[in-house]
Design an enzyme around this catalytic site. Structure first.
Site, PDB file in Angstrom:
ATOM      1  N   TYR A   1     -17.841  17.130 -13.771  1.00 52.80           N
ATOM      2  CA  TYR A   1     -18.142  15.702 -13.786  1.00 52.80           C
ATOM      3  C   TYR A   1     -19.136  15.374 -12.662  1.00 52.80           C
ATOM      4  O   TYR A   1     -18.955  15.814 -11.519  1.00 52.80           O
ATOM      5  CB  TYR A   1     -16.836  14.912 -13.610  1.00 52.80           C
TER       6      TYR A   1
ATOM      7  N   ARG B   1       0.841  -1.199   0.000  1.00 55.95           N
ATOM      8  CA  ARG B   1       0.000   0.000   0.000  1.00 55.95           C
ATOM      9  C   ARG B   1       0.879   1.254   0.000  1.00 55.95           C
ATOM     10  O   ARG B   1       0.594   2.227  -0.675  1.00 55.95           O
ATOM     11  CB  ARG B   1      -0.948  -0.008   1.215  1.00 55.95           C
TER      12      ARG B   1
ATOM     13  N   LYS C   1     -10.082   6.742 -18.467  1.00 57.32           N
ATOM     14  CA  LYS C   1     -10.457   7.277 -19.774  1.00 57.32           C
ATOM     15  C   LYS C   1      -9.259   7.221 -20.727  1.00 57.32           C
ATOM     16  O   LYS C   1      -8.748   6.153 -20.971  1.00 57.32           O
ATOM     17  CB  LYS C   1     -11.007   8.693 -19.583  1.00 57.32           C
TER      18      LYS C   1
ATOM     19  N   ASP D   1      -8.937  19.166 -13.397  1.00 57.99           N
ATOM     20  CA  ASP D   1      -9.240  17.818 -13.858  1.00 57.99           C
ATOM     21  C   ASP D   1      -8.923  17.792 -15.350  1.00 57.99           C
ATOM     22  O   ASP D   1      -9.632  18.382 -16.160  1.00 57.99           O
ATOM     23  CB  ASP D   1     -10.722  17.507 -13.586  1.00 57.99           C
TER      24      ASP D   1
HETATM   25  C1  LIG Z   1     -14.686   9.567 -15.201  1.00 59.57           C
HETATM   26  C2  LIG Z   1     -14.279  10.895 -14.688  1.00 59.57           C
HETATM   27  C3  LIG Z   1     -13.936  11.078 -13.348  1.00 59.57           C
HETATM   28  C4  LIG Z   1     -14.029   9.967 -12.331  1.00 59.57           C
HETATM   29  O1  LIG Z   1     -13.119   8.941 -12.592  1.00 59.57           O
HETATM   30  P1  LIG Z   1     -13.386   7.392 -12.198  1.00 59.57           P
HETATM   31  O2  LIG Z   1     -12.146   6.739 -12.691  1.00 59.57           O
HETATM   32  O3  LIG Z   1     -14.619   6.948 -12.882  1.00 59.57           O
HETATM   33  O4  LIG Z   1     -13.534   7.358 -10.715  1.00 59.57           O
HETATM   34  C5  LIG Z   1     -13.528  12.335 -12.944  1.00 59.57           C
HETATM   35  N1  LIG Z   1     -13.466  13.357 -13.806  1.00 59.57           N
HETATM   36  C6  LIG Z   1     -13.807  13.232 -15.097  1.00 59.57           C
HETATM   37  C7  LIG Z   1     -13.734  14.415 -16.010  1.00 59.57           C
HETATM   38  C8  LIG Z   1     -14.228  11.997 -15.583  1.00 59.57           C
HETATM   39  O5  LIG Z   1     -14.592  11.879 -16.863  1.00 59.57           O
END
Ligand SMILES: *Cc1c(COP(=O)(O)O)cnc(C)c1O
Length: 392
Positions: free
Chosen positions: A107, A55, A204, A179
């Protein structure tokens, strides 16, 4: 011979393949080994080789973190079990009474986290339309600890001026987080534009193959990095070694994939704009988009996401989504395969109707993640689906 690791001399495409990844000293393996061990031997009391417990640190995860830091141009990266876990770790640096200014077109999971998890713990969030900088100025307070930007925004693909928001926020003493999931460091480097920390859903584009849930934070702010490293270990939402390996593998083709995602999306967006079944297309690269110049200033290309309003409301959308064959009706984005989704009922279902409609998430809106298939095939699939809306 020394291999290029995180050397800033190397271009982005080169770093995507090599950063942090010298051949394994033990075997010479060219690709990083997946180290699954949960615990690591101490040579004697007080002496170990940098790893104690999985961890706290894992060689495969460390390799990914080194690569991510190089790609975003930060000094440190931390990998988490999801994008939401990464954002949570950042929010865990806040204290009760701290104020957050966040963009309103955010998001859905980030909205839920701030509203339903950190709200009850005493973190107060103001939601503002950051495309107007005066809204940011008006929202900042003495107790504002964090300003949270998502650009391009999800799902409206609006562009927020990172450098300008960072300047205003820093003058007020707040940290700035971006983000960068939609743009990826292949197109946009928030740290260079003045942000303090970058967050990713690696689920993504970074992984890019729709087979990992993962997240990351990247920063060059040493005290923040130290605090985040503490939280990563203390709260424990780490990325697994196997998933770390998969993301490392995905990153190697990130520059190539983004080139194709962007080229196909730009072409499809322009074509969609001319279709009679489509009321409006949201894509930062369209000549008709008022934010095109700003996007061009802070991004090297306009991304692989398109949002569009289909004429005829919910019945037309149902016919449209029911008629695509190549596009898969699914949440998420950024994979090799094309996806399509309905924000109002899917990704943004947890945002109250009034709030989502205020930012443009109406019932007719669909969001498209343009994949790497042949563009002509994608277009043919959309033609069939758009024609089906006329019958609805
Ligand atoms: C999918 C997404 C998240 C969250 O990510 P997860 O891997 O699903 O927890 C945060 N910000 C954006 C812009 C996203 O598209």
């Amino acid at each position: 011979m020394a291999k290029p690791t995180s050397d800033r001399r190397w271009a982005f495409d080169t770093l995507a393949i090599h950063a942090g990844q010298a051949p394994d000293p033990q075997s010479g393996a060219v690709m990083p080994p997946i180290v699954l061990a949960s615990t690591f031997a101490h040579e004697r009391l007080g002496a170990h080789r940098g790893f104690e417990y999985g961890r706290t640190g894992n060689p495969t995860r460390n390799t990914l973190e080194a690569c991510l830091a190089a790609l975003e141009g930060g000094s440190e990266a931390l990998a988490f079990g999801s994008g939401c876990a990464a954002i949570t770790a950042l929010l865990q640096t806040l204290r009760p009474g701290d104020h957050v200014v966040a963009c309103d077109d955010v998001y859905g999971g980030t909205f839920r986290l701030l509203d339903k998890v950190f709200g009850p713990l005493g973190v107060v969030t103001s939601w503002v339309d950051m495309t107007d900088l005066d809204n940011v100025r008006a929202a900042l307070r003495d107790d504002t600890a964090l300003v949270w930007i998502e650009t391009p925004t999800n799902p409206m693909l609006r562009i927020i001026d990172i450098a300008a928001v960072a300047k205003i926020s820093h003058a007020a003493g707040a940290l700035v987080g971006v983000d960068n999931t939609f743009a990826t460091p292949a197109l946009q480097r928030p740290l260079k534009l003045g942000a303090d920390v970058v967050a990713h859903s690696m689920t993504k584009y970074l992984n890019g193959h729709s087979d990992v849930i993962g997240g990351a934070l990247i920063t060059s702010d040493e005290p923040l990095a130290e605090r985040l490293r503490f939280i990563q270990n203390a709260a424990g939402a780490v990325l697994s070694p196997f998933d770390s390996f998969l993301v490392l593998r995905g990153l190697k083709t990130l520059p190539l994939r983004m080139e194709r995602h962007c080229a196909s999306a730009a072409s499809l967006a322009a074509w969609l704009e001319g279709r009679p079944e489509v009321e409006r297309v949201f894509y930062p690269g369209l000549p008709s988009n008022p934010q095109r110049a700003l996007a061009a200033r802070q991004m090297s290309a306009f991304g692989g996401m398109i949002s569009a309003v289909i004429r005829g409301g919910l019945p037309a959308v149902e016919a449209f989504l029911g008629s695509v064959e190549l596009f898969t009706l699914a949440e998420s984005l950024g994979g090799v395969e094309s996806l399509i989704e309905h924000p109002a009922t899917m990704t943004h279902g947890s945002v109250p109707r009034a709030q989502r409609e205020a930012v443009g998430v109406v019932d007719g809106l669909v969001r498209i993640s343009v994949g790497l298939e042949r563009e002509a095939d994608l277009r043919a699939d959309l033609v069939r689906a758009l024609e089906a809306t006329a019958l609805a």
